[in-house]
Write a protein that holds these residues in place. Structure first.
Motif, PDB file in Angstrom:
ATOM      1  N   HIS A 221      49.785 108.896  52.261  1.00 19.78           N
ATOM      2  CA  HIS A 221      50.738 109.783  52.936  1.00 19.78           C
ATOM      3  C   HIS A 221      52.164 109.598  52.410  1.00 19.78           C
TER       4      HIS A 221
ATOM      5  N   GLU B 293      56.535 109.079  55.132  1.00 15.99           N
ATOM      6  CA  GLU B 293      57.277 107.953  55.711  1.00 15.99           C
ATOM      7  C   GLU B 293      58.179 107.319  54.654  1.00 15.99           C
TER       8      GLU B 293
ATOM      9  N   ASP C 230      55.774 101.221  53.753  1.00 12.46           N
ATOM     10  CA  ASP C 230      55.176 102.348  54.485  1.00 12.46           C
ATOM     11  C   ASP C 230      55.949 103.633  54.174  1.00 12.46           C
TER      12      ASP C 230
ATOM     13  N   GLU D 210      50.765 112.610  56.578  1.00 12.15           N
ATOM     14  CA  GLU D 210      49.722 111.747  57.137  1.00 12.15           C
ATOM     15  C   GLU D 210      48.824 112.484  58.144  1.00 12.15           C
TER      16      GLU D 210
ATOM     17  N   ASP E  14      47.502 102.957  52.791  1.00 17.29           N
ATOM     18  CA  ASP E  14      48.643 102.990  53.704  1.00 17.29           C
ATOM     19  C   ASP E  14      49.209 101.569  53.796  1.00 17.29           C
TER      20      ASP E  14
HETATM   21 ZN   LIG Z   1      52.166 104.722  57.349  1.00 16.98          ZN
END
Ligand SMILES: [Zn+2]
Length: 318
Positions: A18, A21, A26, A63, A88
């Motif tokens: 994803h 973020e 992250d 995400e 992730d």
């Molecule tokens: Zn994350």
């Protein structure tokens, strides 16, 4: 990004990371590791170094939204998704961030009865029910590949019972085998201190290497792969039954009912019997060698389970 399979182009493995973020761990680590994996894959493909029997897909997106869209927008394509692997927070320097590298397993009985060496991460998870179980060879296959990399690189690889909350959940909701590669906890997670100095390039390399080796094996999987997984699963089933038996003996000694403990052993037996039969999904036609190996393996696992349950009955009568 896709590399189209040469023999079974409609069958595929999907990697996902994803992008929404903003932290270094992250999830710039997931995005970057997956990018490096895609570059390496393109190189191997371009130089004709390795076969791609099935399609390999790399997804970067919002995400859960992105993996969910990928499954929902094209039902025909979705039927061919055989495995989903999500990345992730895969690059932590755990000496600084805390936590460990984790493989979040597809739902197995450790997500109902979490005990012994099974532990939830600090993220936490709901207690699942038997009907939520997803028996499949993917858990033990991925875990054993990562443990090999761990041994090679002196790197700690742990697993956690299913918790959800990332790109792997839409796969599981659509009944597609899927799991999550991640770290937890990280004291800087979701803060403005989640910066590049908390990232380890060694960790990214370890995760990327093991994830890509796993994926290349899966897209080229055949009868030999199925037979290997059957014997791995049989060994893992017997180890698991023995471990749970010992935990159950202790639990009975401290006042738990034998019925409850029997239910745990039976749930693990059932999970593994079903997981063993999923190895069939790597061949398109019914294959006598695989079918025989499945049956033989299942009967040995059942025998072990019956023996341990019988022992549980007698030990509780003493
Ligand atoms: Zn994350």
């Amino acid at each position: 990004a896709d590399i189209k399979g040469s023999e079974l182009p409609n069958e595929r493995l999907v990697y996902s990371a994803h992008v929404q973020e903003p932290g270094a761990n992250d999830n710039a680590t997931g995005v970057g590791t997956q990018l490096e994996m895609a570059k390496t894959t393109a190189k191997l493909f371009g130089e004709n170094k390795i076969a791609f029997k099935r399609t390999m897909t790399f997804l970067w997106g919002d995400e859960i939204v992105s993996t969910n869209r990928y499954i929902q927008e094209n039902p025909e394509r979705a039927k061919g998704i055989k495995w989903g692997i999500s990345l992730d927070m895969v690059g932590e320097n755990t000496a600084v961030t805390g936590g460990t590298f984790l493989i979040e397993k597809m739902p197995d009985p450790s997500a109902i009865w979490t005990r012994g060496n099974d532990k939830h991460s600090a993220w936490g998870g709901d207690v699942l029910k038997l009907e939520n179980m997803k028996p499949h060879y993917l858990n033990d296959f991925i875990t054993s590949t990562f443990k090999e990399q761990g041994e090679f690189a002196n790197w700690v690889v742990e697993t956690n019972p299913f918790e959800g909350g990332s790109d792997h959940t839409p796969f599981l909701q659509a009944d597609i085998p899927g799991l999550l590669l991640w770290h937890f906890t990280d004291q800087f997670y979701h803060t403005d201190n989640d910066r590049i100095d908390k990232v380890s390039k060694e960790t990214m390399k370890n995760v990327g290497t093991a994830a890509l080796v796993s994926g290349l094996t899966l897209v080229n999987s055949n009868t030999a792969f199925a037979l290997e997984q059957i014997s791995l699963l049989e060994q893992k089933a017997i180890d698991r039954l023995q471990t749970e038996f010992q935990l159950s003996v202790n639990a009975i000694n401290t006042g738990n009912t034998i019925e409850n403990e029997k239910a745990i052993l039976e749930a693990w037996e059932d999970w593994y019997l079903k997981a063993i039969s999923t190895t069939n999904d790597v061949v398109s036609k019914s294959n006598g060698n695989i079918n025989d190996a499945i049956k033989e393996s299942q009967s040995r696992v059942s025998l072990k389970s019956q023996e341990l349950i019988k022992k549980l009955n007698t030990s509780s009568k003493n």
